[in-house]
Design a protein around this motif. Structure first.
Motif, short mmCIF file in Angstrom:
data_model
loop_
_atom_site.label_atom_id
_atom_site.label_comp_id
_atom_site.label_asym_id
_atom_site.label_seq_id
_atom_site.Cartn_x
_atom_site.Cartn_y
_atom_site.Cartn_z
N TRP A 129 22.05 10.22 -6.63
CA TRP A 129 22.08 8.89 -6.01
C TRP A 129 23.42 8.18 -6.22
O TRP A 129 23.62 7.08 -5.69
CB TRP A 129 20.97 8.02 -6.60
N GLU A 133 25.44 6.42 -3.39
CA GLU A 133 24.60 6.55 -2.19
C GLU A 133 23.74 5.31 -2.02
O GLU A 133 23.36 4.66 -3.00
CB GLU A 133 23.68 7.77 -2.30
N GLU A 134 23.41 4.99 -0.77
CA GLU A 134 22.46 3.92 -0.51
C GLU A 134 21.06 4.47 -0.80
O GLU A 134 20.66 5.49 -0.24
CB GLU A 134 22.54 3.46 0.94
N VAL A 135 20.34 3.81 -1.68
CA VAL A 135 19.04 4.31 -2.11
C VAL A 135 17.96 3.88 -1.11
O VAL A 135 17.80 2.68 -0.83
CB VAL A 135 18.69 3.80 -3.52
N ALA A 136 17.22 4.85 -0.59
CA ALA A 136 16.16 4.56 0.37
C ALA A 136 15.02 3.80 -0.31
O ALA A 136 14.77 3.97 -1.51
CB ALA A 136 15.64 5.86 0.98
N ASN A 137 14.34 2.96 0.46
CA ASN A 137 13.24 2.16 -0.10
C ASN A 137 12.15 3.03 -0.73
O ASN A 137 11.53 2.66 -1.71
CB ASN A 137 12.62 1.28 0.99
N GLY A 138 11.95 4.22 -0.15
CA GLY A 138 10.89 5.09 -0.63
C GLY A 138 11.12 5.65 -2.02
O GLY A 138 10.19 6.15 -2.64
N LYS A 177 13.19 3.81 -4.38
CA LYS A 177 13.79 2.76 -5.21
C LYS A 177 13.10 2.61 -6.56
O LYS A 177 13.76 2.33 -7.57
CB LYS A 177 13.80 1.42 -4.46
N TRP A 230 14.46 5.25 -8.71
CA TRP A 230 15.86 4.93 -9.01
C TRP A 230 15.95 3.87 -10.11
O TRP A 230 16.73 4.00 -11.06
CB TRP A 230 16.56 4.44 -7.75
N ASP A 277 7.58 4.56 3.19
CA ASP A 277 8.02 4.01 1.90
C ASP A 277 6.90 3.90 0.86
O ASP A 277 7.19 3.86 -0.34
CB ASP A 277 8.69 2.63 2.05
#
Length: 288
Positions: free
Chosen positions: A96, A99-104, A106, A109, A192
């Motif tokens: 990550w 990188e832009e972290v996807a909502n699914g 988070k 993360w 998500d």
């Protein structure tokens, strides 16, 4: 992929297993095990019923279905976490980076950013009822659960072999050819939502762990009629799951077909036999 050793040509590390047309096209009646729920994350809504529907469909074709007893799901989830988080989420964080972290993902993360000492405190809080709205012994297993020493990792390897032996022994005692169970404890969720419920993967990850082939076939859809009677055990994660499933009324529910090691043809055969019993497609057409 197995015909004419095609897989081995493209992947020299793959076992040179011949495709068995006889096993796939066989008319021999099978002994098939089944279970409808796991205590660690009980099925909700119509998910458990879909296994029963598949059981009855296979019985109508002449197969014999017998209940299957899985090992303690709380114990083997703890063991799975020891392997999955042994690097303290280092690999996740590297993936990550920048990188832009996807909502699914988070939640995963954010969790990866918590130091080990903080995760252990959070795990204690989740296990207790100090903050009732956060109570979740199930999710508590994820926090600080990764092996931190080589001794813990080797102990987990021993536990893995014990679980493989338990499942294999039960399989042999029942003289099974295959097994059916849920893919997840709920239907397909909205975008998500799955990222907030990683522990639901317990239904699939166990077969990765023991290295049994498995496939997924859709059997029906979620009606939403049974959600109000679901016992969430006061667990925050199960409560969150129920809220997510409410948004998934009408969504498809799949079941897994599991086979012995290196007997993928039997898995595909059972999946093929179940396909005509899928009611989701007709329901979806009626809805449209």
């Amino acid at each position: 992929m197995l015909e004419n050793q095609r897989q081995t040509v493209h992947d020299p590390l793959a076992l040179p297993i011949q495709w068995s047309t006889d096993a796939f096209e066989s008319k021999k009646k099978l002994r098939i095990g089944y279970f409808t729920s796991l205590p660690y994350f009980p099925t909700m809504g119509d998910s458990g019923d879909m296994v029963i529907k598949a059981k009855e469909a296979l019985e109508s074709l002449g197969h014999t279905l017998v209940p299957f007893q899985m090992p303690d799901s709380f114990n083997y989830m703890k063991m799975i976490v020891k392997f999955a988080l042994a690097d303290q989420a280092r690999h996740f964080k590297e993936c990550w980076k920048n990188e832009e972290v996807a909502n699914g993902v988070k939640l995963a993360w954010i969790s990866s950013k918590i130091p080990l000492w903080g995760q252990k405190i959070l795990s204690r809080i989740l296990k207790s009822r100090v903050l009732p709205f956060l109570h979740s012994p199930r999710s508590a297993i994820l926090f600080g659960g990764g092996a931190t020493t080589s001794i813990e990792l080797m102990d987990a390897m021993g536990q893995k072999m014990e679980i493989i032996d338990q499942i294999s022994t039960e399989w042999e005692n029942l003289k099974l050819d295959s097994l059916i169970c849920n893919v997840l404890p709920f239907p397909a969720l909205v975008l998500d939502a799955p990222g907030n419920l990683p522990i639901a993967a317990i239904y699939t990850i166990i077969w990765n762990l023991v290295d049994f082939p498995a496939g997924v076939v859709t059997m029906g859809y979620e009606s939403g009629k049974k959600l109000s009677t679901y016992n969430d055990d006061g667990d925050m994660t199960l409560k969150l799951a129920v809220k997510s499933v409410i948004e998934s009324v009408g969504a498809p529910i799949g079941i897994q077909v599991v086979g012995r090691r290196y007997q993928d043809e039997v898995v595909l055969r059972v999946m093929k036999e179940l396909e005509p019993f899928n009611t989701f497609k007709s329901h979806n057409n009626d809805s449209n």
